[in-house]
Design an enzyme around this catalytic site. Structure first.
Site, PDB file in Angstrom:
ATOM      1  N   VAL A  15     -37.040 -34.658  13.546  1.00 31.93           N
ATOM      2  CA  VAL A  15     -38.321 -35.254  13.934  1.00 31.93           C
ATOM      3  C   VAL A  15     -39.454 -34.742  13.044  1.00 31.93           C
ATOM      4  O   VAL A  15     -40.292 -35.526  12.567  1.00 31.93           O
ATOM      5  CB  VAL A  15     -38.633 -34.981  15.423  1.00 31.93           C
ATOM      6  N   LYS A 107     -38.940 -32.564  25.665  1.00 23.69           N
ATOM      7  CA  LYS A 107     -38.855 -32.934  27.088  1.00 23.69           C
ATOM      8  C   LYS A 107     -38.437 -31.752  27.959  1.00 23.69           C
ATOM      9  O   LYS A 107     -38.881 -31.630  29.106  1.00 23.69           O
ATOM     10  CB  LYS A 107     -37.876 -34.098  27.312  1.00 23.69           C
ATOM     11  N   VAL A 134     -40.153 -38.806  25.765  1.00 21.36           N
ATOM     12  CA  VAL A 134     -39.516 -39.746  26.701  1.00 21.36           C
ATOM     13  C   VAL A 134     -39.183 -41.055  25.986  1.00 21.36           C
ATOM     14  O   VAL A 134     -40.080 -41.735  25.493  1.00 21.36           O
ATOM     15  CB  VAL A 134     -40.435 -40.051  27.903  1.00 21.36           C
ATOM     16  N   ASP A 203     -30.790 -34.194  30.278  1.00 20.37           N
ATOM     17  CA  ASP A 203     -31.799 -34.723  29.340  1.00 20.37           C
ATOM     18  C   ASP A 203     -32.513 -35.943  29.938  1.00 20.37           C
ATOM     19  O   ASP A 203     -33.746 -36.037  29.912  1.00 20.37           O
ATOM     20  CB  ASP A 203     -31.086 -35.077  28.019  1.00 20.37           C
ATOM     21  N   LYS A 207     -36.624 -36.448  31.316  1.00 13.58           N
ATOM     22  CA  LYS A 207     -37.522 -37.554  30.958  1.00 13.58           C
ATOM     23  C   LYS A 207     -38.024 -38.269  32.215  1.00 13.58           C
ATOM     24  O   LYS A 207     -39.198 -38.605  32.327  1.00 13.58           O
ATOM     25  CB  LYS A 207     -36.784 -38.534  30.043  1.00 13.58           C
TER      26      LYS A 207
HETATM   27  N1  LIG Z   1     -33.783 -35.898  17.220  1.00  7.20           N
HETATM   28  C1  LIG Z   1     -34.216 -36.849  18.030  1.00  7.20           C
HETATM   29  O1  LIG Z   1     -33.852 -38.017  17.897  1.00  7.20           O
HETATM   30  C2  LIG Z   1     -35.194 -36.521  19.127  1.00  7.20           C
HETATM   31  C3  LIG Z   1     -35.631 -37.560  19.971  1.00  7.20           C
HETATM   32  C4  LIG Z   1     -36.578 -37.277  20.968  1.00  7.20           C
HETATM   33  C5  LIG Z   1     -37.030 -35.971  21.114  1.00  7.20           C
HETATM   34  N2  LIG Z   1     -36.544 -34.975  20.294  1.00  7.20           N
HETATM   35  C6  LIG Z   1     -37.053 -33.634  20.509  1.00  7.20           C
HETATM   36  O2  LIG Z   1     -37.742 -33.231  19.338  1.00  7.20           O
HETATM   37  C7  LIG Z   1     -37.617 -31.815  19.157  1.00  7.20           C
HETATM   38  C8  LIG Z   1     -37.042 -31.538  17.765  1.00  7.20           C
HETATM   39  O3  LIG Z   1     -35.770 -32.158  17.681  1.00  7.20           O
HETATM   40  P1  LIG Z   1     -35.005 -32.307  16.285  1.00  7.20           P
HETATM   41  O4  LIG Z   1     -33.888 -33.266  16.540  1.00  7.20           O
HETATM   42  O5  LIG Z   1     -35.949 -32.572  15.191  1.00  7.20           O
HETATM   43  O6  LIG Z   1     -34.402 -30.848  16.149  1.00  7.20           O
HETATM   44  P2  LIG Z   1     -33.741 -30.179  14.851  1.00  7.20           P
HETATM   45  O7  LIG Z   1     -33.358 -31.204  13.861  1.00  7.20           O
HETATM   46  O8  LIG Z   1     -32.729 -29.232  15.353  1.00  7.20           O
HETATM   47  O9  LIG Z   1     -34.972 -29.351  14.225  1.00  7.20           O
HETATM   48  C9  LIG Z   1     -35.500 -28.225  14.842  1.00  7.20           C
HETATM   49  C10 LIG Z   1     -36.442 -27.565  13.844  1.00  7.20           C
HETATM   50  O10 LIG Z   1     -37.054 -26.450  14.476  1.00  7.20           O
HETATM   51  C11 LIG Z   1     -36.941 -25.316  13.620  1.00  7.20           C
HETATM   52  N3  LIG Z   1     -36.891 -24.127  14.440  1.00  7.20           N
HETATM   53  C12 LIG Z   1     -36.024 -23.838  15.440  1.00  7.20           C
HETATM   54  N4  LIG Z   1     -36.290 -22.618  15.949  1.00  7.20           N
HETATM   55  C13 LIG Z   1     -37.330 -22.146  15.262  1.00  7.20           C
HETATM   56  C14 LIG Z   1     -38.055 -20.933  15.285  1.00  7.20           C
HETATM   57  N5  LIG Z   1     -37.733 -19.953  16.146  1.00  7.20           N
HETATM   58  N6  LIG Z   1     -39.056 -20.773  14.415  1.00  7.20           N
HETATM   59  C15 LIG Z   1     -39.386 -21.737  13.542  1.00  7.20           C
HETATM   60  N7  LIG Z   1     -38.750 -22.916  13.459  1.00  7.20           N
HETATM   61  C16 LIG Z   1     -37.730 -23.101  14.305  1.00  7.20           C
HETATM   62  C17 LIG Z   1     -35.687 -25.525  12.814  1.00  7.20           C
HETATM   63  O11 LIG Z   1     -35.725 -24.782  11.632  1.00  7.20           O
HETATM   64  P3  LIG Z   1     -34.539 -24.859  10.521  1.00  7.20           P
HETATM   65  O12 LIG Z   1     -34.546 -26.276  10.014  1.00  7.20           O
HETATM   66  O13 LIG Z   1     -34.943 -23.904   9.481  1.00  7.20           O
HETATM   67  O14 LIG Z   1     -33.284 -24.497  11.246  1.00  7.20           O
HETATM   68  C18 LIG Z   1     -35.729 -27.036  12.597  1.00  7.20           C
HETATM   69  O15 LIG Z   1     -36.491 -27.332  11.449  1.00  7.20           O
HETATM   70  C19 LIG Z   1     -36.760 -31.342  20.331  1.00  7.20           C
HETATM   71  O16 LIG Z   1     -37.594 -30.921  21.380  1.00  7.20           O
HETATM   72  C20 LIG Z   1     -36.001 -32.587  20.743  1.00  7.20           C
HETATM   73  O17 LIG Z   1     -35.597 -32.563  22.092  1.00  7.20           O
HETATM   74  C21 LIG Z   1     -35.651 -35.224  19.325  1.00  7.20           C
END
Ligand SMILES: NC(=O)c1ccc[n+]([C@@H]2O[C@H](COP(=O)([O-])OP(=O)(O)OC[C@H]3O[C@@H](n4cnc5c(N)ncnc54)[C@H](OP(=O)(O)O)[C@@H]3O)[C@@H](O)[C@H]2O)c1
Length: 428
Positions: A15, A107, A134, A203, A207
């Site tokens: 994201v 969420k 959501v 999850d 939402k």
């Molecule tokens: N993916 C989706 O389709 C989607 C849809 C709706 C909502 N969301 C929500 O959006 C949020 C992000 O999701 P995502 O899919 O983008 O997750 P992701 O791809 O796993 O990315 C998480 C990011 O956070 C960083 N991170 C984790 N712990 C950290 C820390 N302690 N300090 C600094 N940076 C940290 C990670 O760093 P590194 O890259 O260096 O590991 C990574 O860049 C979540 O809350 C998720 O529920 C996601």
């Protein structure tokens, strides 16, 4: 033009990088719409060396999300790390304490701590926006907070977890078992690191709890939700339900009843011809019902880089415009404490059981149902699978508790092989 709105983005995963791409690709379009530039001051992730496929050299790098959240050159803290607690919550609290607005897609954090975080932010004249948390790209938070603000909402319903819908529709389309499709979903990277968040309904429940708070003006009450996942859904149930004209969906339903707020996330049967019944693969759908508007249906991608970043940007552009709707559509301090009610609204039920090949077996089951005040709408008996015969019953409307009592009493008939399966049929 006014001063730029300066972002600090914590989390550069799916994201976060999606948001960076939009800010870079659409700089002029965003400035026209917001009336000011939107820029990124600083970013943060765990690994500084990872190639993320976008230009990040113009932004300050922070290793610590809390330090990022406190920076003077950050107006809006964009939390895209995830996790209910830990760094996401600590950095969000730090941003609020430093007098910043927050935009998040998280969420889990909002379902568990949204109430307290919103009160803290609003006490400082700031807000937390969470459209992306959501139903991904579907602007449902905006729909409830803004477009439907003149309605008393009677029911919010939806398919809010794309992974579960993908599993159920592939089982249906290809006649595969739950285990086979679960494995395929895992290989495609569709499942969360903890798959129970998806298939256990957690999850989707997070939402729904957020939508219910906005719809009914109540405090977020995730812990009061009735939760059941899709793990026990078999291909047999999917095929028999289809034979009766239904589809099985992991359905989220919140409604205000005379007894209190009913919130449930559980497998339900819906008519195959309904918009929810026709929803395929990883798509999400939200159905909203208001006293003036009637029923409206929103459908779209519930996850993925583009759709989720689109929702995050919608919130950021609002803040750039100076538009600050309260986090839950009314001041968080004014949200009422909900009185949780469990499945009080009567509904028809699907009942599948295996009957032993004994004379009078079906009559004994019908008697148990009759004694519980449950009448039968439709019934089908399928060919014997020695020594038992599958039987499917669709009841007329009954309460969840009467149905549970009847199922418990069926054990005493000694004509069943195994436990009956009962699934609510939702009118949609
Ligand atoms: N993916 C989706 O389709 C989607 C849809 C709706 C909502 N969301 C929500 O959006 C949020 C992000 O999701 P995502 O899919 O983008 O997750 P992701 O791809 O796993 O990315 C998480 C990011 O956070 C960083 N991170 C984790 N712990 C950290 C820390 N302690 N300090 C600094 N940076 C940290 C990670 O760093 P590194 O890259 O260096 O590991 C990574 O860049 C979540 O809350 C998720 O529920 C996601």
């Amino acid at each position: 033009m006014s001063e730029p709105l300066r972002l600090g983005i914590a989390g550069l995963g799916t994201v976060g990088i999606g948001v960076v791409k939009i800010v870079q690709r659409h700089a002029r379009l965003l400035a026209r719409r917001a009336g000011r530039d939107i820029s990124i001051s600083a970013v943060c992730a765990r690994s500084r060396d990872k190639d993320r496929g976008v230009r990040l050299g113009d932004y300050v790098w922070e290793d610590d999300p809390v330090a990022l959240a406190k920076r003077d050159d950050v107006d809006v803290f964009v939390e895209l790390m995830g996790g209910a607690d830990g760094p996401a919550k600590a950095a969000t609290e730090a941003a609020i304490a430093s007098g910043k607005d927050v935009v998040t897609a998280n969420k889990a954090m909002m379902a568990h701590h949204g109430q307290a975080l919103a009160i803290a932010a609003e006490a400082q004249g700031h807000v937390i926006r969470f459209e992306a948390a959501v139903a991904g790209g579907i602007p449902v938070v905006k729909a409830l907070c803004e477009g439907l603000a003149g309605n008393e909402i009677s029911r919010v319903m939806g398919v809010l977890n794309g992974t579960c819908n993908y599993i159920l529709t592939r089982m249906q389309a290809e006649g595969l078992s739950y285990g086979e499709v679960f494995k395929a979903a895992d290989e495609l990277g569709y499942l969360e690191a903890d798959p129970n968040l998806d298939v256990g309904g957690i999850d989707a429940g997070h939402k729904l709890a957020l939508l219910a708070a906005i719809a009914f003006g109540t405090q977020v009450a995730f812990e009061a939700m009735e939760l059941e996942g899709i793990e026990r859904i078999t291909i047999e149930d999917i095929e028999l339900a289809a034979d009766m004209g239904f589809r099985i969906k992991l359905l989220c339903v919140a409604q205000m009843t005379g007894r209190g707020l009913e919130q449930r996330t559980s497998p339900c049967l819906v008519p195959a011809s309904s918009p929810l019944g026709q929803l395929e693969n990883a798509t999400n759908m939200v159905v909203l019902e208001g006293d003036s508007v009637g029923q409206i249906v929103l459908r779209g991608a519930g996850a993925g880089q583009g759709p989720t970043a689109s929702a995050v940007m919608g919130d950021i552009v609002d803040l750039a415009r100076g538009f600050r709707v309260s986090t839950f559509g009314q001041p968080a301090a004014s949200l009422a404490k909900p009185n949780p009610a469990s499945s009080s609204v009567p509904a028809p039920y699907y009942l599948r059981m295996s009957l032993q090949d004994k004379p009078g077996a079906l009559a004994k089951i019908a008697t148990v149902l009759g004694d519980a005040g449950i009448s039968i709408d439709r019934m089908r008996q399928y060919r014997h699978v020695d020594p038992t015969a599958p039987v499917l019953i669709v009841t007329h409307k009954t309460s969840g508790s009467a149905l549970r009592d009847a199922v418990a009493a069926m054990a005493g008939t000694n004509v069943l092989a195994g436990e009956p399966v009962a699934i609510r049929i939702e009118a949609v």
